[in-house]
Scaffold this motif. Structure first.
Motif, mmCIF file in Angstrom:
data_model
loop_
_atom_site.group_PDB
_atom_site.id
_atom_site.type_symbol
_atom_site.label_atom_id
_atom_site.label_comp_id
_atom_site.label_asym_id
_atom_site.label_seq_id
_atom_site.Cartn_x
_atom_site.Cartn_y
_atom_site.Cartn_z
ATOM 1 N N THR A 318 -2.001 -3.089 0.496
ATOM 2 C CA THR A 318 -2.014 -1.848 -0.291
ATOM 3 C C THR A 318 -1.604 -0.651 0.553
ATOM 4 O OG1 THR A 318 -3.766 -2.710 -1.725
ATOM 5 C CG2 THR A 318 -3.466 -0.318 -1.674
ATOM 6 N N ALA A 319 -2.134 -0.573 1.770
ATOM 7 C CA ALA A 319 -1.862 0.575 2.647
ATOM 8 C C ALA A 319 -0.511 0.475 3.342
ATOM 9 C CB ALA A 319 -2.979 0.699 3.678
ATOM 10 N N GLY A 320 0.199 -0.635 3.150
ATOM 11 C CA GLY A 320 1.514 -0.781 3.767
ATOM 12 C C GLY A 320 1.461 -1.004 5.257
ATOM 13 N N LEU A 321 0.419 -1.673 5.726
ATOM 14 C CA LEU A 321 0.242 -1.877 7.163
ATOM 15 C C LEU A 321 0.818 -3.204 7.641
ATOM 16 C CD1 LEU A 321 -3.479 -0.660 7.377
ATOM 17 C CD2 LEU A 321 -1.388 0.672 7.734
ATOM 18 N N HIS A 322 1.536 -3.896 6.761
ATOM 19 C CA HIS A 322 2.036 -5.220 7.099
ATOM 20 C C HIS A 322 3.548 -5.282 7.130
ATOM 21 C CE1 HIS A 322 2.522 -4.677 2.985
ATOM 22 N NE2 HIS A 322 2.507 -5.921 2.566
ATOM 23 N N GLY A 323 4.235 -4.259 6.619
ATOM 24 C CA GLY A 323 5.686 -4.212 6.669
ATOM 25 C C GLY A 323 6.375 -5.271 5.846
ATOM 26 N N LEU A 324 6.180 -5.215 4.519
ATOM 27 C CA LEU A 324 6.801 -6.221 3.673
ATOM 28 C C LEU A 324 8.302 -6.017 3.487
ATOM 29 C CD1 LEU A 324 4.296 -6.891 0.765
ATOM 30 C CD2 LEU A 324 4.985 -8.428 2.568
ATOM 31 N N GLY A 325 8.774 -4.789 3.680
ATOM 32 C CA GLY A 325 10.200 -4.549 3.530
ATOM 33 C C GLY A 325 10.570 -4.217 2.095
ATOM 34 N N PRO A 326 11.846 -4.401 1.701
ATOM 35 C CA PRO A 326 12.303 -4.046 0.349
ATOM 36 C C PRO A 326 11.477 -4.733 -0.731
ATOM 37 C CG PRO A 326 14.161 -4.603 1.765
ATOM 38 C CD PRO A 326 12.920 -4.943 2.539
ATOM 39 N N THR A 331 4.390 -5.042 -4.853
ATOM 40 C CA THR A 331 3.311 -5.867 -4.291
ATOM 41 C C THR A 331 2.137 -5.000 -3.860
ATOM 42 O OG1 THR A 331 4.960 -7.452 -3.513
ATOM 43 C CG2 THR A 331 2.773 -7.616 -2.560
ATOM 44 N N ARG A 332 2.430 -3.821 -3.301
ATOM 45 C CA ARG A 332 1.344 -2.916 -2.880
ATOM 46 C C ARG A 332 0.528 -2.456 -4.086
ATOM 47 N NH1 ARG A 332 3.837 1.554 1.127
ATOM 48 N NH2 ARG A 332 1.641 2.166 1.195
ATOM 49 N N LYS A 333 1.208 -2.134 -5.175
ATOM 50 C CA LYS A 333 0.497 -1.695 -6.374
ATOM 51 C C LYS A 333 -0.338 -2.838 -6.965
ATOM 52 C CE LYS A 333 2.949 0.889 -9.229
ATOM 53 N NZ LYS A 333 4.113 1.359 -10.033
ATOM 54 N N THR A 334 0.233 -4.045 -6.949
ATOM 55 C CA THR A 334 -0.511 -5.201 -7.452
ATOM 56 C C THR A 334 -1.731 -5.473 -6.579
ATOM 57 O OG1 THR A 334 1.556 -6.161 -8.264
ATOM 58 C CG2 THR A 334 -0.322 -7.635 -8.080
ATOM 59 N N ALA A 335 -1.559 -5.356 -5.265
ATOM 60 C CA ALA A 335 -2.691 -5.557 -4.345
ATOM 61 C C ALA A 335 -3.785 -4.533 -4.607
ATOM 62 C CB ALA A 335 -2.203 -5.472 -2.900
ATOM 63 N N ALA A 336 -3.398 -3.295 -4.877
ATOM 64 C CA ALA A 336 -4.388 -2.256 -5.180
ATOM 65 C C ALA A 336 -5.161 -2.602 -6.451
ATOM 66 C CB ALA A 336 -3.697 -0.899 -5.328
ATOM 67 N N SER A 337 -4.459 -3.134 -7.455
ATOM 68 C CA SER A 337 -5.128 -3.526 -8.700
ATOM 69 C C SER A 337 -6.129 -4.654 -8.449
ATOM 70 C CB SER A 337 -4.089 -3.974 -9.735
ATOM 71 O OG SER A 337 -3.240 -2.907 -10.097
ATOM 72 N N HIS A 338 -5.718 -5.649 -7.646
ATOM 73 C CA HIS A 338 -6.636 -6.754 -7.323
ATOM 74 C C HIS A 338 -7.837 -6.249 -6.526
ATOM 75 C CE1 HIS A 338 -4.691 -10.446 -8.725
ATOM 76 N NE2 HIS A 338 -3.535 -9.890 -8.433
ATOM 77 N N LEU A 339 -7.593 -5.371 -5.573
ATOM 78 C CA LEU A 339 -8.684 -4.852 -4.739
ATOM 79 C C LEU A 339 -9.704 -4.119 -5.597
ATOM 80 C CD1 LEU A 339 -9.885 -4.319 -1.933
ATOM 81 C CD2 LEU A 339 -8.393 -2.320 -1.751
#
Length: 556
Positions: A318-326, A331-339
């Motif tokens: 969610t915080a973008g600390l993993h560097g997923l790229g394009p 995915t970050r928004k989906t992770a926030a929803s799951h969290l």
């Protein structure tokens, strides 16, 4: 007409002769070494007659137990001859019914098959396909456990697969490919899919190296079912009244979920950790599903180590600390929803974890606001989508967990320390894209406790939405689980949503609460919550639709 009649008579005559020949073949009784001699004569002397007659007998598939025993004992002694050009003969042998015969006959068949694939590996794909397809059976659905007779038949199949893989470990790859290629279509029916899933889980127990691949295959198929389940919720439903008409896909998914939950419960640690991997790789990137993700809620409910890992990974993404790229924003928004959903819905998430992540999310948002102020950023929801998603998660949690977060003065002080007014009033305006039902609940709770006043911003955003199209993300991944069979295991682990003000938040109620705050500030905040306000430590059948949809709100 005469020609047609003659052809019809010839056809009937041929059919009668064929039937008589088949009945004659069924009465044939093989003698010991007879099949051996037919095969040897065919190979060395080219005698086609007896061989072709044997082929015709095998095509009829009506093999008595006595003939079955002679056939496979003789074939076992001739295994060396069965090279690639014997494919048709091997196919016929594989298709002979064997799983429900006497143990002695099953043993002979298994011995032949193992000898065949170890001597000629190119026959292995056909053998594996035949064995795996035996799991795709028609029948009556079972309750807790399959019928004993069916279990015995499946045990025979698994015993043979285990023997093949034990002698030739590399055949496990062929087995996995076969499993993937022959997975039943999700519309094939509940029984076929459940039986197949049940047996794949069975395979994972004696070939543990395939556990993760098997779980991935099952969850892939369950996600396909999930996205095709008909959503029976209607605009006319009330917040406490939800009915789900049964459709075949939902029934199939329901029983497949039950099989998966039993697997997680039976094997615990090794399977739970594998589920974490599969979730991060397959489930997390999938948007809009309503049921499969509850396997994760079940997992974190029964395993603290998995809970720590999942929450940490969700926040990292969610915080973008993993560097997923394009493409990472989705995915970050989906992770926030799951969290947010797991923190809100899971009964076994302690308050300390809720407080930790609320503080972490709020600190991240404040740091983001400070950074964007230095760059003169404007309200661009595409550029700042991750920030909006984290803010929405905070708003959702404050509204959903209001009975915990405002239960006493200490809790109220914590909420005030989050500095929510800064999030609400910042130039990035996260309330503009927040789902209306979350906005309404958040505004009601925070205004009642004099933490944030959102009304002016809500009205401003409403005026904006009249002239502009605003897309709301109204997917709450852990809102109610409505599958009735597997739900019996899920519901006790879920918290249901409680409105702060069930009747609404009109000005009369607000002014009454405000006077209460003005006159008895400290005493009021220290009052213990009533039983109606407390969240129970454990729940039974706690279905709740959660927040109303925006469509429902517009109709009120």
């Amino acid at each position: 007409m005469a020609v047609a009649a003659r052809k019809s008579a010839e056809f009937l005559m041929r059919k009668t002769l064929d039937r008589q020949a088949a009945l004659t073949r069924m009465k044939v009784s093989f003698k010991k070494k007879q099949i051996n001699q037919v095969i040897v004569d065919y190979v060395h002397e080219g005698k086609y007659g007896p061989y072709n007659e044997l082929i015709n007998i095998l095509k009829d598939k009506q093999i008595s137990d006595g003939n079955f025993l002679v056939l496979f004992e003789d074939c076992l002694s001739c295994t060396v001859y069965f090279e690639k050009d014997w494919k048709m003969f091997i196919d016929l042998l594989c298709d002979i019914q064997w799983v429900n015969r006497d143990p002695e006959l099953v043993k002979v068949y298994s011995k032949f098959i193992v000898s065949l694939v170890t001597a000629h590996t190119y026959h292995c794909p056909k053998v594996m396909t035949t064995l795996v397809n035996l799991f795709k059976v028609e029948g009556e659905n079972w309750d807790e456990y399959p019928p004993e007779e069916l279990n015995k038949q499946w045990a025979n199949i698994h015993s043979l697969i285990a023997q093949i893989v034990a002698f030739m470990p590399m055949t496990s790859n062929i087995l996995m490919e076969t499993v993937m290629d022959n997975f039943p279509y999700y519309k094939a029916g509940c029984y076929v899919n459940r039986a197949y899933v049940h047996n794949l889980i069975w395979i994972s127990r004696y070939i543990p190296s395939l556990k993760e691949q098997i779980m991935s295959a099952i969850i892939h198929r369950m996600i396909e079912m999930d996205v095709n389940v008909v959503d029976q919720r209607t605009k006319q439903e009330t917040i406490f009244n939800m009915e789900l008409e049964k459709d075949e896909t939902s029934v199939t998914l329901d029983y497949c979920m039950l099989e998966m939950l039993k697997w997680l419960e039976d094997e615990r640690e090794p399977v739970l950790l594998i589920l974490c991997n599969v979730f991060e790789r397959i489930v997390l990137p999938t948007y809009g599903i309503r049921y499969v993700q509850f396997l994760l809620l079940y997992t974190i409910s029964i395993n603290q180590q998995c809970a720590d890992r999942i929450f940490n990974n969700l926040w990292t993404i969610t915080a973008g600390l993993h560097g997923l790229g394009p493409g990472a924003l989705t995915t970050r928004k989906t992770a926030a929803s799951h969290l947010a959903g797991l923190l809100a819905r899971c009964v076994r998430v302690p308050n300390s974890r809720l407080i930790h992540y609320l503080k972490t999310m709020a600190d991240w948002c404040h740091g983001y606001i400070t950074a964007t102020q230095e760059t003169s950023a404007h309200d661009n929801t595409k550029v700042h989508g991750a920030f909006h998603a984290v803010c929405h998660a905070i708003f959702y949690l404050v509204a959903f967990k209001n009975h915990h977060l405002f239960m006493n003065k200490e809790c109220l002080n914590f909420v005030e320390s989050l500095n929510l007014p800064r999030l609400v009033t910042c130039p990035l305006n996260p309330l503009r894209t927040c789902p209306p039902q979350v906005t309404q609940a958040f505004a009601s709770v925070t205004r009642s406790h004099q933490v944030v006043y959102c009304q002016s911003i809500i009205e401003k955003n409403l005026r904006f939405s009249l002239h502009n199209t605003v897309q709301y993300d109204e997917w709450f991944p852990y809102d109610p689980y409505t599958l009735p069979i597997s739900g019996k295991k899920i519901w006790p682990l879920c918290v249901k949503y409680k409105d702060w003000l069930i009747k609404g938040d009109d000005e009369t109620q607000y002014k009454s609460l405000k006077r209460k705050f003005d006159g008895e500030d400290d005493d009021f905040l220290q009052i213990s919550p009533s039983p109606r306000q407390r969240l129970p430590s454990s729940l039974s059948n706690c279905i709740s639709p959660g927040f109303k949809s925006s469509d429902t709100m517009m109709m009120m």
